[in-house]
Design a protein around this motif. Structure first.
Motif, PDB file in Angstrom:
ATOM      1  N   ASP A  95       0.541  -1.581   0.298  1.00  0.00           N
ATOM      2  CA  ASP A  95      -0.427  -0.004   0.039  1.00  0.00           C
ATOM      3  C   ASP A  95       0.468   1.529   0.018  1.00  0.00           C
ATOM      4  OD1 ASP A  95      -2.287  -1.592   0.241  1.00  0.00           O
ATOM      5  OD2 ASP A  95      -2.858  -0.594   2.175  1.00  0.00           O
TER       6      ASP A  95
ATOM      7  N   HIS B   4      -3.103  -3.241  -7.203  1.00  0.00           N
ATOM      8  CA  HIS B   4      -2.335  -1.931  -7.549  1.00  0.00           C
ATOM      9  C   HIS B   4      -2.317  -1.865  -8.855  1.00  0.00           C
ATOM     10  CE1 HIS B   4      -3.188  -0.505  -3.137  1.00  0.00           C
ATOM     11  NE2 HIS B   4      -2.352  -1.304  -2.589  1.00  0.00           N
TER      12      HIS B   4
ATOM     13  N   LYS C 141      -5.351   0.082   7.782  1.00  0.00           N
ATOM     14  CA  LYS C 141      -4.634   0.641   6.750  1.00  0.00           C
ATOM     15  C   LYS C 141      -3.372   1.661   6.297  1.00  0.00           C
ATOM     16  CE  LYS C 141      -5.776   1.540   1.714  1.00  0.00           C
ATOM     17  NZ  LYS C 141      -5.348   0.764   1.123  1.00  0.00           N
TER      18      LYS C 141
ATOM     19  N   GLU D  20      -1.854   4.944   4.875  1.00  0.00           N
ATOM     20  CA  GLU D  20      -1.862   5.951   4.611  1.00  0.00           C
ATOM     21  C   GLU D  20      -0.864   6.671   4.682  1.00  0.00           C
ATOM     22  OE1 GLU D  20      -6.982   4.953   4.014  1.00  0.00           O
ATOM     23  OE2 GLU D  20      -6.116   6.177   6.387  1.00  0.00           O
TER      24      GLU D  20
END
Length: 367
Positions: A88, A157, A292, A294
């Motif tokens: 991520d 992604h 998550k 971020e």
């Protein structure tokens, strides 16, 4: 601009990592190499053998252009969560390809496994995740398990995946060439052997950076704590708090404590991760709120990466170069992690807490 991403711990940074960086550039022909790195505590629930700033600096000096922090909350988790959070972060940094070390070095086979796992639900309440991987896919080595999880996360992604043949066994403690595993280097260092030929950080390794160092504090904490309060903490599931307290009553050393706690359900790494989050007082509520990853916290960067950083800022990405820019939860957690990390080396505490508040390491050498 081609941007290659890697997920690293560098525990410690060694000759095999230099080879990995060289191969990453060679195989991807990238313009920039971006690493997301575990901080003071690593995925297996242990303190890193040297602090994150020294490891980030070593990475920059040997081919990485930008080092981003994998926050402690996400770094000290099982393979799937660790991999997902790391990817991520790399996705936020506009990485188009990731490359990882693999025992099998068979990307097609690993991609098939990743696809198969999409239809399989894993449940840690019965047996360990590693055992479940074995039951579903057959015996797999640690980096291949991580690789499968990288592939799964990267697919979300649209990031391409590649792998590099590992040059040694992940957990091997034997040294028979100039490239030794991080496990072997740690083992020999803690036994008092010279590891200078195998890591450029040989003179920076901390003999106190071991889980065993924390045991007096951990044991006392467990014996004074309320199991009802412990239930509210992250990874304290299925009544494991009672087992931890009972182990603390019976044993006065970390090895015996861990041996008592390990079971078919709970691997050594799972127990160790639970202990780190226990000592950091990570609540389930906060962990769920920040599940998550971020933001992009810069630990180290060079001149070449400035173009990317400016581009990310223009796109509105959460690029963080100052500690005060971090969300309050992450500020508190990284400060607590630094305090815990230096439990066995109080003389280092003020230095690392000060460094936590300062900006990232910058290398103006364009190579």
């Amino acid at each position: 601009m081609k941007i290659c991403g890697i997920v690293v711990e560098y525990n410690p940074f060694h000759n095999g990592h230099i080879y990995h960086l060289q191969q990453a550039r060679l195989q991807t022909n990238c313009d920039l190499l971006v690493a997301v790195m575990s901080p003071h505590f690593v995925q297996r629930g242990e303190p890193a053998i040297t602090d994150k700033w020294k490891r980030a600096k070593a990475a920059l000096r040997h081919g990485v252009d930008l080092v981003l922090e994998l926050p402690t909350l996400h770094a000290v988790q099982s393979a799937s969560y660790f991999a997902s959070a790391a990817i991520d972060i790399l996705a936020l940094a506009n990485v188009d390809t990731i490359i990882f070390g693999s025992e099998s070095s068979n990307i097609e086979k690993l991609q098939q496994y990743a696809k198969k796992l999409q239809s399989i639900s894993l449940d840690e309440r019965t047996i360990s995740t590693v055992r479940q991987y074995e039951n579903k896919l057959g015996a797999l080595l640690p980096n291949d398990i991580l690789g499968i999880n990288y592939i799964q996360a990267a697919k979300k992604h649209q990031i391409q995946t590649r792998c590099i043949q590992r040059t040694n066994a992940y957990h091997s403690k034997h040294i028979d060439s100039h490239i030794a595993s991080a496990s072997a280097i740690r083992h020999h260092f803690f036994n008092g052997d010279d590891v200078t030929p195998y890591t450029i950080l040989a003179n920076e390794l901390d003999p106190n950076a071991r889980l065993h160092t924390y045991y007096p504090y951990l044991q006392t904490h467990l014996l004074l704590d309320d199991p009802n309060r412990m239930k509210q903490l992250f990874l304290m599931d299925e009544g494991i708090e009672h087992r931890l307290i009972e182990a603390a009553k019976q044993y006065d050393d970390m090895d015996s404590f861990l041996s008592y706690c390990i079971s078919a359900r709970y691997t050594r790494s799972r127990i160790q991760r639970t202990l780190i989050h226990y000592l950091l007082d990570t609540s389930k509520q906060e962990a769920n709120l920040h599940a998550k990853a971020e933001h992009l916290r810069i630990l180290a960067f060079n001149t070449k990466s400035r173009v990317l950083l400016k581009q990310l800022q223009k796109e509105g990405k959460p690029v963080i170069s100052r500690f005060q820019q971090l969300p309050a939860f992450y500020q508190q957690m990284e400060q607590k992690a630094t305090v815990l990390y230096t439990y066995g080396n109080p003389a280092l505490r003020k230095q690392l807490l000060k460094k936590e508040l300062e900006g990232p390491y910058y290398d103006a050498d364009d190579r």
